[in-house]
Design a protein around this motif. Structure first.
Motif, mmCIF file in Angstrom:
data_model
loop_
_atom_site.group_PDB
_atom_site.id
_atom_site.type_symbol
_atom_site.label_atom_id
_atom_site.label_comp_id
_atom_site.label_asym_id
_atom_site.label_seq_id
_atom_site.Cartn_x
_atom_site.Cartn_y
_atom_site.Cartn_z
ATOM 1 N N UNK A 3 1.949 -21.395 34.136
ATOM 2 C CA UNK A 3 2.484 -20.509 33.098
ATOM 3 C C UNK A 3 3.640 -21.180 32.348
ATOM 4 N N UNK A 4 4.446 -21.949 33.062
ATOM 5 C CA UNK A 4 5.531 -22.669 32.390
ATOM 6 C C UNK A 4 4.979 -23.676 31.393
ATOM 7 N N UNK A 5 3.920 -24.369 31.776
ATOM 8 C CA UNK A 5 3.317 -25.323 30.837
ATOM 9 C C UNK A 5 2.667 -24.595 29.673
ATOM 10 N N UNK A 6 2.136 -23.406 29.909
ATOM 11 C CA UNK A 6 1.577 -22.615 28.820
ATOM 12 C C UNK A 6 2.648 -22.204 27.819
ATOM 13 N N UNK A 7 3.817 -21.795 28.333
ATOM 14 C CA UNK A 7 4.908 -21.452 27.434
ATOM 15 C C UNK A 7 5.396 -22.678 26.671
ATOM 16 N N UNK A 8 5.418 -23.821 27.346
ATOM 17 C CA UNK A 8 5.819 -25.048 26.650
ATOM 18 C C UNK A 8 4.846 -25.366 25.528
ATOM 19 N N UNK A 9 3.535 -25.247 25.798
ATOM 20 C CA UNK A 9 2.541 -25.510 24.756
ATOM 21 C C UNK A 9 2.715 -24.562 23.571
#
Length: 68
Positions: free
Chosen positions: A15-21
């Protein structure tokens, strides 16, 4: 000195990488299409729903096994 247990929550990382994207695409850092980012979030949603159903089924199965 106490031993500290380190646990890595994979879903948290995803989810953190999704927010970063998402934020990087808004800022113009990445050139991803919005459909690719939406598909990423939908895949995470599908995984979380499947894991929730599986957890509920396992909980029901263990409760029934404990009654016998």
């Amino acid at each position: 000195m106490k031993n500290k247990e380190i646990s890595i929550d994979v879903f948290s990382i995803l989810t953190s990488s999704g927010w970063f994207l998402t934020l990087a695409n808004i800022a113009g850092i990445t050139q991803l299409s919005w459909t690719a980012i939406l598909n990423y979030w939908l895949a995470l949603l599908g995984i979380s729903v499947a894991m929730g159903i599986l957890t509920a089924l396992v909980g029901l199965w263990t409760n029934k096994a404990g009654d016998k």
